[in-house]
Every structure is written in C-alpha cells, then in structure tokens.
Design a protein around this motif. Structure first.
Motif, mmCIF file in Angstrom:
data_model
loop_
_atom_site.group_PDB
_atom_site.id
_atom_site.type_symbol
_atom_site.label_atom_id
_atom_site.label_comp_id
_atom_site.label_asym_id
_atom_site.label_seq_id
_atom_site.Cartn_x
_atom_site.Cartn_y
_atom_site.Cartn_z
ATOM 1 N N ASP A 50 0.778 -1.215 -0.097
ATOM 2 C CA ASP A 50 0.127 0.025 -0.054
ATOM 3 C C ASP A 50 0.914 1.491 0.036
ATOM 4 O O ASP A 50 2.053 1.094 0.367
ATOM 5 C CB ASP A 50 -0.845 0.118 1.141
ATOM 6 C CG ASP A 50 -0.257 0.005 2.367
ATOM 7 O OD1 ASP A 50 0.537 -0.786 2.962
ATOM 8 O OD2 ASP A 50 -0.186 1.095 3.199
ATOM 9 N N ASP A 51 0.253 2.274 -0.338
ATOM 10 C CA ASP A 51 0.933 3.511 -0.496
ATOM 11 C C ASP A 51 -0.089 4.580 -0.247
ATOM 12 O O ASP A 51 -1.240 4.534 -0.454
ATOM 13 C CB ASP A 51 1.848 3.742 -1.649
ATOM 14 C CG ASP A 51 3.016 4.716 -1.495
ATOM 15 O OD1 ASP A 51 3.001 5.519 -0.378
ATOM 16 O OD2 ASP A 51 4.204 4.595 -2.102
ATOM 17 N N ARG A 52 0.441 6.135 -0.163
ATOM 18 C CA ARG A 52 -0.189 7.197 0.002
ATOM 19 C C ARG A 52 -0.983 7.267 -1.382
ATOM 20 O O ARG A 52 -0.588 6.973 -2.549
ATOM 21 C CB ARG A 52 0.401 8.427 0.494
ATOM 22 C CG ARG A 52 0.977 8.353 1.837
ATOM 23 C CD ARG A 52 1.750 9.519 2.038
ATOM 24 N NE ARG A 52 2.788 9.909 1.276
ATOM 25 C CZ ARG A 52 4.056 9.107 1.243
ATOM 26 N NH1 ARG A 52 4.379 8.684 2.266
ATOM 27 N NH2 ARG A 52 4.982 9.484 0.456
ATOM 28 N N VAL A 61 -3.923 3.289 -0.136
ATOM 29 C CA VAL A 61 -4.359 2.795 -1.164
ATOM 30 C C VAL A 61 -3.535 1.252 -1.359
ATOM 31 O O VAL A 61 -2.337 1.566 -1.655
ATOM 32 C CB VAL A 61 -4.620 3.476 -2.626
ATOM 33 C CG1 VAL A 61 -5.012 2.814 -3.518
ATOM 34 C CG2 VAL A 61 -5.439 4.940 -2.163
ATOM 35 N N MET A 62 -4.199 0.394 -1.855
ATOM 36 C CA MET A 62 -3.512 -0.897 -2.034
ATOM 37 C C MET A 62 -3.004 -0.799 -3.320
ATOM 38 O O MET A 62 -3.585 -0.447 -4.488
ATOM 39 C CB MET A 62 -4.518 -2.156 -2.100
ATOM 40 C CG MET A 62 -5.029 -2.374 -0.759
ATOM 41 S SD MET A 62 -6.038 -3.707 -0.418
ATOM 42 C CE MET A 62 -5.022 -5.176 -0.868
ATOM 43 N N LEU A 63 -1.573 -1.266 -3.759
ATOM 44 C CA LEU A 63 -0.858 -0.858 -4.859
ATOM 45 C C LEU A 63 -1.383 -1.863 -5.904
ATOM 46 O O LEU A 63 -1.650 -3.063 -5.673
ATOM 47 C CB LEU A 63 0.450 -1.231 -4.319
ATOM 48 C CG LEU A 63 1.146 -0.042 -3.510
ATOM 49 C CD1 LEU A 63 2.701 -0.476 -3.416
ATOM 50 C CD2 LEU A 63 0.975 1.265 -4.220
ATOM 51 N N VAL A 64 -1.276 -1.574 -7.106
ATOM 52 C CA VAL A 64 -1.632 -2.028 -8.174
ATOM 53 C C VAL A 64 -0.799 -3.305 -8.525
ATOM 54 O O VAL A 64 -1.146 -4.401 -8.981
ATOM 55 C CB VAL A 64 -1.996 -1.381 -9.421
ATOM 56 C CG1 VAL A 64 -0.936 -0.665 -10.127
ATOM 57 C CG2 VAL A 64 -2.644 -2.182 -10.551
ATOM 58 N N GLU A 65 0.551 -3.078 -8.591
ATOM 59 C CA GLU A 65 1.534 -4.087 -8.856
ATOM 60 C C GLU A 65 1.414 -5.094 -8.058
ATOM 61 O O GLU A 65 1.607 -6.587 -8.771
ATOM 62 C CB GLU A 65 3.094 -3.538 -8.939
ATOM 63 C CG GLU A 65 3.008 -2.385 -10.071
ATOM 64 C CD GLU A 65 4.330 -1.794 -10.003
ATOM 65 O OE1 GLU A 65 5.061 -1.413 -11.047
ATOM 66 O OE2 GLU A 65 4.775 -1.337 -8.995
ATOM 67 N N ILE A 120 -8.643 0.091 -3.323
ATOM 68 C CA ILE A 120 -7.681 -0.575 -4.459
ATOM 69 C C ILE A 120 -7.582 0.577 -5.454
ATOM 70 O O ILE A 120 -8.417 0.929 -5.882
ATOM 71 C CB ILE A 120 -8.284 -1.738 -4.796
ATOM 72 C CG1 ILE A 120 -8.317 -2.914 -3.636
ATOM 73 C CG2 ILE A 120 -7.432 -2.516 -6.011
ATOM 74 C CD1 ILE A 120 -8.994 -4.177 -3.869
ATOM 75 N N ASP A 121 -6.323 0.441 -6.048
ATOM 76 C CA ASP A 121 -5.930 1.206 -7.058
ATOM 77 C C ASP A 121 -6.962 0.925 -8.332
ATOM 78 O O ASP A 121 -7.058 -0.318 -8.478
ATOM 79 C CB ASP A 121 -4.457 0.855 -7.652
ATOM 80 C CG ASP A 121 -4.020 1.858 -8.683
ATOM 81 O OD1 ASP A 121 -4.838 2.111 -9.839
ATOM 82 O OD2 ASP A 121 -3.266 2.323 -8.430
ATOM 83 N N GLN A 122 -7.628 1.783 -8.659
ATOM 84 C CA GLN A 122 -8.813 1.775 -9.754
ATOM 85 C C GLN A 122 -8.273 0.970 -10.882
ATOM 86 O O GLN A 122 -9.232 0.484 -11.630
ATOM 87 C CB GLN A 122 -9.522 3.309 -10.017
ATOM 88 C CG GLN A 122 -10.642 2.910 -10.646
ATOM 89 C CD GLN A 122 -11.707 2.394 -10.114
ATOM 90 O OE1 GLN A 122 -11.839 2.208 -8.660
ATOM 91 N NE2 GLN A 122 -12.729 1.527 -10.816
ATOM 92 N N ARG A 123 -7.389 1.237 -11.219
ATOM 93 C CA ARG A 123 -6.589 0.902 -12.519
ATOM 94 C C ARG A 123 -6.696 -0.770 -12.378
ATOM 95 O O ARG A 123 -7.167 -1.547 -13.584
ATOM 96 C CB ARG A 123 -5.037 1.095 -12.673
ATOM 97 C CG ARG A 123 -5.073 2.398 -13.278
ATOM 98 C CD ARG A 123 -3.711 3.094 -13.402
ATOM 99 N NE ARG A 123 -3.158 3.000 -11.942
ATOM 100 C CZ ARG A 123 -1.746 3.684 -11.671
ATOM 101 N NH1 ARG A 123 -1.145 4.160 -12.429
ATOM 102 N NH2 ARG A 123 -1.470 3.820 -10.185
ATOM 103 N N PHE A 124 -6.639 -1.491 -11.446
ATOM 104 C CA PHE A 124 -6.692 -3.050 -11.209
ATOM 105 C C PHE A 124 -8.170 -3.464 -11.242
ATOM 106 O O PHE A 124 -8.451 -4.233 -11.965
ATOM 107 C CB PHE A 124 -6.177 -3.356 -9.832
ATOM 108 C CG PHE A 124 -6.195 -4.817 -9.759
ATOM 109 C CD1 PHE A 124 -5.074 -5.587 -10.246
ATOM 110 C CD2 PHE A 124 -7.201 -5.698 -8.972
ATOM 111 C CE1 PHE A 124 -5.140 -7.164 -9.958
ATOM 112 C CE2 PHE A 124 -7.169 -6.850 -8.811
ATOM 113 C CZ PHE A 124 -6.175 -7.711 -9.434
ATOM 114 N N ILE A 125 -9.008 -2.378 -10.687
ATOM 115 C CA ILE A 125 -10.444 -2.978 -10.749
ATOM 116 C C ILE A 125 -10.700 -2.659 -12.149
ATOM 117 O O ILE A 125 -11.791 -3.523 -12.500
ATOM 118 C CB ILE A 125 -11.254 -1.707 -9.814
ATOM 119 C CG1 ILE A 125 -10.756 -2.232 -8.375
ATOM 120 C CG2 ILE A 125 -12.688 -2.006 -10.025
ATOM 121 C CD1 ILE A 125 -11.503 -1.188 -7.355
ATOM 122 N N ASP A 126 -10.617 -1.622 -12.858
ATOM 123 C CA ASP A 126 -10.893 -1.499 -14.189
ATOM 124 C C ASP A 126 -10.588 -2.783 -15.075
ATOM 125 O O ASP A 126 -11.291 -3.323 -16.168
ATOM 126 C CB ASP A 126 -10.636 -0.041 -14.760
ATOM 127 C CG ASP A 126 -11.213 1.106 -14.036
ATOM 128 O OD1 ASP A 126 -11.994 1.001 -13.242
ATOM 129 O OD2 ASP A 126 -10.557 2.061 -14.161
#
Length: 251
Positions: A50-52, A61-65, A120-126
C-alpha cells in the motif's frame, strides 16, 4: 468449484473452513478454497502492498502491482479456469443476495479480492474485476468478512453438506422470509405466563402445517419486506390462497 482468495489476512479464514457443518464442503473440496497472501507478491524488502493516494487524503491505497502479480499467479495455477469472475467486495457493489449465492453455488467458483485500507487502485479494478458485491449499506475494515459470508452461503447449498434440504425453506429461497420455528418444551413457563407452541405444529397434519408456515412467511414478509411481496406478485408466485391470507391480515 474453486475459490481463490487474495487477502492480506489469510489467517482469518482458518476457523471458518474447519468448524461447523459447512466444513464438510471445504474438507471434501466440494468448495475448494485456496488462499493467496498478497504480501507474498510484494517485491521490496518491506513487502509493501500500500501507499499514499495521489491527490492527497486520508488512509492508504492498495498498490496495483502486487495485485497484478497475485492475480497472474492465481490464473497460472488455475490454468484453463482463468475465465472465472474476479469479485471485489466494496460498499459500492451490488447487494449480495440469495439469488447471487445460488448462481455461485452452481458455477465453477471465482477469484475473491479482499481489499483493505481506503481501497484498491482503480486501474486494477478497471482491468480485472468483473463483479463488485456488498453486504449492505455499511463499511467494514476489509473484504475478508464478505468473502467468508459468500463462502459460507455457497458451501451450505452443496449436496450432502446439510443433514436435510433445509436450505430450501431458508429466507429468500422461495422469495419470502422464513417462518418462525419452535422446539421443546411444548409449553415454556415464564413470569408473564405459559408460552405454548402453536397447536397446529403438534397436530401431525402435514398439509395444515405447510399452510400455516406459508401463511406465517407471507405475513412476516409483508410486514418487514413488502418489496419482496411486490416482487412475488409481479413474478406470479402468489396463489389465490396466498392473496387471501394477505387480505385477511390486512396487509
């Protein structure tokens, strides 16, 4: 069916998978649950996941990678089953209902994504999430409890898990809330006076008992969830006797 759970707290699942009547489904692998600790897929020395948030604001926010690597590991392990849905538990998702549970209970399983922190980072969700589910209009600390709720609900619908097909009379299974249930003693003595079991349940007349239970379901549902009565009417699920019961109760 197989459920792969991506989580920061795999230890939360142990008691649920080994206790109670639903353990039959998990031990037999009728419902095969595999846990994927997210920190195992963080590459730095601190196993950071996670990161800011960009743009500022509270929380992390949970990181995408790490999520991308975890999902890739799941899909590699599942091989030809990689097309199963990826489920994200979030207050913004659709309500988890018995109808949704029944769909899962008849399917191949899913990847269950348990978020934490601010999300969660929205890019992962998308990119990957195919279904978002919520337990209700409230906020939990993470997706583990909703995932456990889904697994329990699915497990109890598997053949041989319950001693009898009692789930067929569960609330929502027939579109209505369940009726009241009674057991021993036949008469409960209280300071306010004796509380007997409804006489019809002691009659041995199965048709009358079935009608009583149906009437109780209708009355309770009409009082507490009139939307379910409206849906049952629209679907043509109420008989003439059902409607008579509702009219007699002035509901």
């Amino acid at each position: 069916m197989r459920f792969d759970v991506i989580t920061l707290f795999p230890e939360l699942f142990g008691p649920q998978l080994t206790q109670g009547i639903t353990r039959r489904a998990f031990e037999s692998r009728q419902v095969d649950v595999r846990l994927w600790p997210l920190r195992d897929h963080a590459l730095d020395a601190y196993r950071r996941v996670d990161d800011r948030p960009y743009g500022g604001g509270p929380g992390m926010v949970m990181l995408v990678e790490p999520l991308e690597r975890a999902l890739e590991a799941v899909r590699t392990d599942r091989a030809d089953e990689s097309a199963v849905p990826v489920v994200h538990f979030t207050p913004t998702g659709q309500m988890l209902t018995q109808a949704v549970v029944q769909q899962f209970a008849q399917g191949p399983g899913a990847v269950l994504l348990c978020g934490r922190y601010e999300g969660i980072d929205q890019r992962f969700i998308d990119r990957h999430v195919t279904l978002e589910l919520s337990l209700g209009d409230f906020v939990l600390s993470g997706g583990e409890l909703p995932a456990l709720a889904l697994l329990d609900a699915v497990a109890r619908l598997q053949p041989g898990v319950l001693n009898a097909p009692s789930h067929e009379q569960d609330s929502f299974s027939a579109g209505l809330l369940d009726c009241p249930h009674y057991s021993r003693p036949e008469v409960l003595q209280t300071p306010e006076g004796p509380l007997p079991v409804p006489p019809v349940l002691l009659s041995g007349h199965h048709a009358e008992i079935a009608r009583w239970r149906r009437d109780q379901m209708l009355r309770l549902t009409a009082r507490r969830r009139p939307d379910l009565i409206a849906a049952a009417r629209a679907a043509g699920q109420l008989s003439a006797q059902d409607e008579k019961t509702l009219r007699a109760a002035d509901i």
